[in-house]
Design a protein around this motif. Structure first.
Motif, PDB file in Angstrom:
ATOM      1  N   GLU A  28       0.829  -1.202   0.000  1.00 11.27           N
ATOM      2  CA  GLU A  28       0.000   0.000   0.000  1.00 11.27           C
ATOM      3  C   GLU A  28       0.871   1.263   0.000  1.00 11.27           C
ATOM      4  O   GLU A  28       0.619   2.212  -0.737  1.00 11.27           O
ATOM      5  CB  GLU A  28      -0.918  -0.001   1.219  1.00 11.27           C
ATOM      6  CG  GLU A  28      -1.884   1.156   1.270  1.00 11.27           C
ATOM      7  CD  GLU A  28      -2.788   1.096   2.480  1.00 11.27           C
ATOM      8  OE1 GLU A  28      -3.072   2.170   3.029  1.00 11.27           O
ATOM      9  OE2 GLU A  28      -3.212  -0.016   2.880  1.00 11.27           O
ATOM     10  N   LEU A  29       1.927   1.265   0.814  1.00  9.61           N
ATOM     11  CA  LEU A  29       2.846   2.400   0.848  1.00  9.61           C
ATOM     12  C   LEU A  29       3.551   2.550  -0.497  1.00  9.61           C
ATOM     13  O   LEU A  29       3.681   3.667  -1.012  1.00  9.61           O
ATOM     14  CB  LEU A  29       3.866   2.240   1.973  1.00  9.61           C
ATOM     15  CG  LEU A  29       4.926   3.337   2.079  1.00  9.61           C
ATOM     16  CD1 LEU A  29       4.285   4.696   2.349  1.00  9.61           C
ATOM     17  CD2 LEU A  29       5.939   2.991   3.163  1.00  9.61           C
ATOM     18  N   ASP A  30       4.006   1.449  -1.087  1.00  9.77           N
ATOM     19  CA  ASP A  30       4.667   1.509  -2.390  1.00  9.77           C
ATOM     20  C   ASP A  30       3.762   2.150  -3.439  1.00  9.77           C
ATOM     21  O   ASP A  30       4.201   3.000  -4.225  1.00  9.77           O
ATOM     22  CB  ASP A  30       5.086   0.120  -2.861  1.00  9.77           C
ATOM     23  CG  ASP A  30       6.268  -0.444  -2.097  1.00  9.77           C
ATOM     24  OD1 ASP A  30       6.968   0.329  -1.407  1.00  9.77           O
ATOM     25  OD2 ASP A  30       6.492  -1.663  -2.196  1.00  9.77           O
ATOM     26  N   LYS A  31       2.498   1.754  -3.473  1.00  6.85           N
ATOM     27  CA  LYS A  31       1.550   2.310  -4.438  1.00  6.85           C
ATOM     28  C   LYS A  31       1.349   3.799  -4.205  1.00  6.85           C
ATOM     29  O   LYS A  31       1.303   4.598  -5.145  1.00  6.85           O
ATOM     30  CB  LYS A  31       0.211   1.572  -4.364  1.00  6.85           C
ATOM     31  CG  LYS A  31       0.243   0.201  -4.976  1.00  6.85           C
ATOM     32  CD  LYS A  31      -1.106  -0.469  -4.876  1.00  6.85           C
ATOM     33  CE  LYS A  31      -1.047  -1.881  -5.426  1.00  6.85           C
ATOM     34  NZ  LYS A  31      -2.332  -2.584  -5.272  1.00  6.85           N
ATOM     35  N   ARG A  32       1.231   4.184  -2.937  1.00 10.06           N
ATOM     36  CA  ARG A  32       1.026   5.596  -2.608  1.00 10.06           C
ATOM     37  C   ARG A  32       2.245   6.425  -2.997  1.00 10.06           C
ATOM     38  O   ARG A  32       2.122   7.505  -3.587  1.00 10.06           O
ATOM     39  CB  ARG A  32       0.730   5.736  -1.117  1.00 10.06           C
ATOM     40  CG  ARG A  32       0.630   7.153  -0.596  1.00 10.06           C
ATOM     41  CD  ARG A  32      -0.673   7.838  -1.050  1.00 10.06           C
ATOM     42  NE  ARG A  32      -0.714   9.227  -0.650  1.00 10.06           N
ATOM     43  CZ  ARG A  32      -1.225   9.668   0.497  1.00 10.06           C
ATOM     44  NH1 ARG A  32      -1.745   8.821   1.363  1.00 10.06           N
ATOM     45  NH2 ARG A  32      -1.220  10.949   0.774  1.00 10.06           N
ATOM     46  N   LEU A  33       3.444   5.940  -2.664  1.00 10.61           N
ATOM     47  CA  LEU A  33       4.663   6.669  -3.014  1.00 10.61           C
ATOM     48  C   LEU A  33       4.801   6.815  -4.519  1.00 10.61           C
ATOM     49  O   LEU A  33       5.166   7.884  -5.024  1.00 10.61           O
ATOM     50  CB  LEU A  33       5.895   5.971  -2.435  1.00 10.61           C
ATOM     51  CG  LEU A  33       6.000   5.946  -0.916  1.00 10.61           C
ATOM     52  CD1 LEU A  33       7.211   5.133  -0.490  1.00 10.61           C
ATOM     53  CD2 LEU A  33       6.036   7.333  -0.324  1.00 10.61           C
ATOM     54  N   ASP A  34       4.509   5.754  -5.259  1.00 15.95           N
ATOM     55  CA  ASP A  34       4.573   5.809  -6.718  1.00 15.95           C
ATOM     56  C   ASP A  34       3.611   6.867  -7.251  1.00 15.95           C
ATOM     57  O   ASP A  34       3.984   7.683  -8.096  1.00 15.95           O
ATOM     58  CB  ASP A  34       4.261   4.434  -7.308  1.00 15.95           C
ATOM     59  CG  ASP A  34       4.377   4.426  -8.824  1.00 15.95           C
ATOM     60  OD1 ASP A  34       5.448   4.802  -9.340  1.00 15.95           O
ATOM     61  OD2 ASP A  34       3.390   4.045  -9.480  1.00 15.95           O
ATOM     62  N   ALA A  35       2.385   6.871  -6.749  1.00 15.25           N
ATOM     63  CA  ALA A  35       1.387   7.845  -7.200  1.00 15.25           C
ATOM     64  C   ALA A  35       1.814   9.269  -6.848  1.00 15.25           C
ATOM     65  O   ALA A  35       1.708  10.183  -7.682  1.00 15.25           O
ATOM     66  CB  ALA A  35       0.025   7.532  -6.584  1.00 15.25           C
ATOM     67  N   GLU A  36       2.301   9.471  -5.643  1.00 19.08           N
ATOM     68  CA  GLU A  36       2.710  10.814  -5.213  1.00 19.08           C
ATOM     69  C   GLU A  36       3.909  11.322  -6.004  1.00 19.08           C
ATOM     70  O   GLU A  36       3.945  12.474  -6.437  1.00 19.08           O
ATOM     71  CB  GLU A  36       3.022  10.825  -3.712  1.00 19.08           C
ATOM     72  CG  GLU A  36       1.829  10.524  -2.820  1.00 19.08           C
ATOM     73  CD  GLU A  36       0.765  11.619  -2.791  1.00 19.08           C
ATOM     74  OE1 GLU A  36       1.004  12.731  -3.302  1.00 19.08           O
ATOM     75  OE2 GLU A  36      -0.319  11.354  -2.243  1.00 19.08           O
ATOM     76  N   LEU A  37       4.927  10.464  -6.195  1.00 17.83           N
ATOM     77  CA  LEU A  37       6.114  10.887  -6.941  1.00 17.83           C
ATOM     78  C   LEU A  37       5.808  11.108  -8.415  1.00 17.83           C
ATOM     79  O   LEU A  37       6.328  12.042  -9.033  1.00 17.83           O
ATOM     80  CB  LEU A  37       7.244   9.872  -6.770  1.00 17.83           C
ATOM     81  CG  LEU A  37       7.901   9.902  -5.397  1.00 17.83           C
ATOM     82  CD1 LEU A  37       8.833   8.704  -5.230  1.00 17.83           C
ATOM     83  CD2 LEU A  37       8.644  11.200  -5.164  1.00 17.83           C
ATOM     84  N   THR A  38       4.949  10.280  -8.981  1.00 19.06           N
ATOM     85  CA  THR A  38       4.552  10.458 -10.369  1.00 19.06           C
ATOM     86  C   THR A  38       3.819  11.790 -10.532  1.00 19.06           C
ATOM     87  O   THR A  38       4.092  12.545 -11.466  1.00 19.06           O
ATOM     88  CB  THR A  38       3.677   9.285 -10.844  1.00 19.06           C
ATOM     89  OG1 THR A  38       4.466   8.086 -10.776  1.00 19.06           O
ATOM     90  CG2 THR A  38       3.170   9.485 -12.263  1.00 19.06           C
ATOM     91  N   ALA A  39       2.913  12.099  -9.613  1.00 17.88           N
ATOM     92  CA  ALA A  39       2.193  13.374  -9.663  1.00 17.88           C
ATOM     93  C   ALA A  39       3.160  14.551  -9.512  1.00 17.88           C
ATOM     94  O   ALA A  39       3.062  15.553 -10.235  1.00 17.88           O
ATOM     95  CB  ALA A  39       1.121  13.416  -8.576  1.00 17.88           C
TER      96      ALA A  39
END
Length: 152
Positions: A28-39
């Motif tokens: 869940e953290l990995d997905k959130r970090l990916d989404a935040e960094l991509t944004a």
């Protein structure tokens, strides 16, 4: 352990900040970090990151191999490439790479990048026209992480 002003005590609570936790893995953290960094990256550059995947299945529909990566502007990247053991040496990996490169070109990419540990596939990438641009020795142990680029 002695803490200096430059070395924070990770176990001490930070007033008004919250709780720190360390673990072995957190999807869940990995997905959130990916989404935040991509944004963040998209906002900073005005260029969106697009995912890229390629797969090959056998006649029974089972996965023979796959590739996941991305393109960002004029650059494509390979994150992961895997070929099932019984399919190795039969051109599966080369077909995955060729399909990813073709799609990257269609998306406007002018280069592909990838890294591979020395115990994985550096000769494979070199044989497909990838040029070594750098390496980090001793990672892990006595191996190296090798970085490649290929002009499309």
């Amino acid at each position: 352990m002695t803490h200096t002003p430059d070395t924070p005590d990770t176990k001490a609570p930070t007033p008004g900040i919250g709780t720190l936790s360390v673990g072995d893995g957190d999807e869940e953290l990995d997905k959130r970090l990916d989404a935040e960094l991509t944004a963040f990256n998209t906002k900073a550059t005005g260029i969106p990151v697009t995912e890229l995947t390629v797969r090959i299945t056998d006649t029974d529909g089972e996965l023979l191999g796959g590739l996941s990566g991305w393109n960002w502007g004029r650059c494509g990247g390979i994150e992961m490439l895997w070929v099932r053991e019984d399919a190795r040496g039969r051109g599966v990996g080369a077909r995955l790479i060729a399909a990813a490169e073709e799609e990257a070109r269609a998306r406007g990419c002018e280069q592909m990048i990838v890294s591979s540990f020395t115990f994985q596939a550096p000769p494979f990438y070199a044989g497909l026209g990838y040029r070594e641009t750098g390496r980090i020795e001793g990672l892990p142990g006595g191996h190296a992480d090798v970085y490649f680029v290929k002009e499309l």
